[in-house]
Write a protein that holds these residues in place. Structure first.
Motif, mmCIF file in Angstrom:
data_model
loop_
_atom_site.group_PDB
_atom_site.id
_atom_site.type_symbol
_atom_site.label_atom_id
_atom_site.label_comp_id
_atom_site.label_asym_id
_atom_site.label_seq_id
_atom_site.Cartn_x
_atom_site.Cartn_y
_atom_site.Cartn_z
ATOM 1 N N GLU A 49 4.869 6.409 -27.565
ATOM 2 C CA GLU A 49 3.740 7.054 -28.088
ATOM 3 C C GLU A 49 3.050 8.110 -27.204
ATOM 4 O O GLU A 49 2.833 7.569 -26.105
ATOM 5 C CB GLU A 49 2.912 5.929 -28.784
ATOM 6 N N ILE A 50 2.630 9.217 -27.712
ATOM 7 C CA ILE A 50 1.809 10.052 -27.011
ATOM 8 C C ILE A 50 0.473 10.023 -27.721
ATOM 9 O O ILE A 50 0.252 10.442 -28.673
ATOM 10 C CB ILE A 50 2.485 11.558 -27.045
ATOM 11 N N GLY A 51 -0.563 9.476 -26.833
ATOM 12 C CA GLY A 51 -1.964 9.533 -27.449
ATOM 13 C C GLY A 51 -2.603 11.068 -27.143
ATOM 14 O O GLY A 51 -2.452 11.676 -26.140
ATOM 15 N N ALA A 52 -3.514 11.253 -28.251
ATOM 16 C CA ALA A 52 -4.220 12.354 -28.052
ATOM 17 C C ALA A 52 -5.221 12.422 -26.827
ATOM 18 O O ALA A 52 -5.746 11.402 -26.461
ATOM 19 C CB ALA A 52 -5.034 12.508 -29.178
ATOM 20 N N PRO A 57 -6.117 21.100 -23.413
ATOM 21 C CA PRO A 57 -5.922 22.610 -23.807
ATOM 22 C C PRO A 57 -4.471 22.490 -24.650
ATOM 23 O O PRO A 57 -3.986 21.451 -24.767
ATOM 24 C CB PRO A 57 -5.331 23.076 -22.421
ATOM 25 N N HIS A 58 -4.461 23.700 -25.397
ATOM 26 C CA HIS A 58 -3.204 23.531 -26.628
ATOM 27 C C HIS A 58 -1.988 23.278 -25.821
ATOM 28 O O HIS A 58 -0.817 22.900 -26.647
ATOM 29 C CB HIS A 58 -3.249 25.028 -27.061
ATOM 30 N N ASP A 59 -1.752 23.460 -24.679
ATOM 31 C CA ASP A 59 -0.483 23.128 -24.115
ATOM 32 C C ASP A 59 -0.241 21.832 -23.532
ATOM 33 O O ASP A 59 0.944 21.312 -23.152
ATOM 34 C CB ASP A 59 0.063 24.193 -23.155
ATOM 35 N N VAL A 60 -1.309 20.907 -23.680
ATOM 36 C CA VAL A 60 -1.246 19.441 -23.422
ATOM 37 C C VAL A 60 -1.104 18.642 -24.651
ATOM 38 O O VAL A 60 -2.002 18.663 -25.452
ATOM 39 C CB VAL A 60 -2.700 18.771 -22.675
ATOM 40 N N LEU A 61 0.241 18.053 -24.869
ATOM 41 C CA LEU A 61 0.459 17.173 -26.064
ATOM 42 C C LEU A 61 -0.453 15.994 -26.105
ATOM 43 O O LEU A 61 -0.525 15.315 -27.198
ATOM 44 C CB LEU A 61 1.932 16.919 -26.082
ATOM 45 N N GLY A 62 -0.728 15.541 -25.121
ATOM 46 C CA GLY A 62 -1.493 14.200 -25.098
ATOM 47 C C GLY A 62 -1.112 13.283 -23.650
ATOM 48 O O GLY A 62 -1.086 13.979 -22.610
ATOM 49 N N GLY A 70 -2.560 6.929 -16.662
ATOM 50 C CA GLY A 70 -2.482 8.051 -17.779
ATOM 51 C C GLY A 70 -1.731 9.046 -17.082
ATOM 52 O O GLY A 70 -2.171 9.571 -16.186
ATOM 53 N N ILE A 71 -0.626 9.683 -17.851
ATOM 54 C CA ILE A 71 0.131 10.830 -17.383
ATOM 55 C C ILE A 71 0.166 11.751 -18.788
ATOM 56 O O ILE A 71 0.368 11.319 -19.612
ATOM 57 C CB ILE A 71 1.593 10.434 -17.177
#
Length: 176
Positions: A49-52, A57-62, A70-71
């Motif tokens: 799971e990728i958390g928000a 920025p728009h190019d960081v998915l979470g 935290g990565i």
């Protein structure tokens, strides 16, 4: 979650390792193949799971939680104009870079890839130049190209792509 630590493969710069052939990790995003220097790869993970991240920025998915750290997960596919085939079945490749030149401090960032293919030593002579398109296109984030059984892989300067050392675009007015 399965993960494969590659940190064991890292070696300190010494006279014996400086003459060793480059070692790369190859992976695919959509139908495109890529290669990166394995020494900046920290781990390869199954999708999780990728958390928000609020206001990212728009190019960081979470971000993901990797053993209490935290990565941030960066949208490499979007940065290079590729598309993941099935994001729910993707793998996460976590890279680790020096935070600053000459610093011991490191930073970790991850990307999503459809498949991780292999880790292999290559001969520096196998690295071909990126072709000239004569259209003004400049692929300065690629070291070159590698041929393999899977096809032609672009050898990326992944730190340049992920660490934001890209030249400013015409509409980037921050800090000018």
């Amino acid at each position: 979650m399965h993960n494969f630590a590659l940190a064991d493969m890292e070696t300190e710069a010494d006279p014996e390792t400086e003459d060793q052939p480059p070692t790369v990790l190859t992976f695919s995003i959509g139908s495109q193949l890529f290669a990166v220097d394995v020494h900046c790869v920290r781990e390869i993970l199954d999708m999780t799971e990728i958390g928000a991240l609020p206001n990212a920025p728009h190019d960081v998915l979470g971000m993901i939680d990797l053993r209490g750290q935290g990565i941030a997960i960066v949208d490499l596919a979007g940065k290079i104009g590729a598309h993941l085939q099935d994001p729910s079945a993707a793998r996460i490749i976590v890279f680790e870079f020096s935070a600053h030149t000459g610093s011991e401090e490191t930073t970790s960032l991850g990307i999503m890839a459809d498949r991780v293919l292999r880790v292999q030593e290559i001969d520096a002579a196998q690295i071909e130049p990126v072709p000239d398109t004569m259209s003004g296109w400049n692929c300065d984030v690629a070291e070159g190209m590698l041929r393999s059984d899977e096809g032609i892989a672009m050898l990326l300067r992944i730190q340049d792509i992920l660490a934001g050392s890209q030249p400013r675009g015409p509409f980037d007015f921050s800090d000018r």
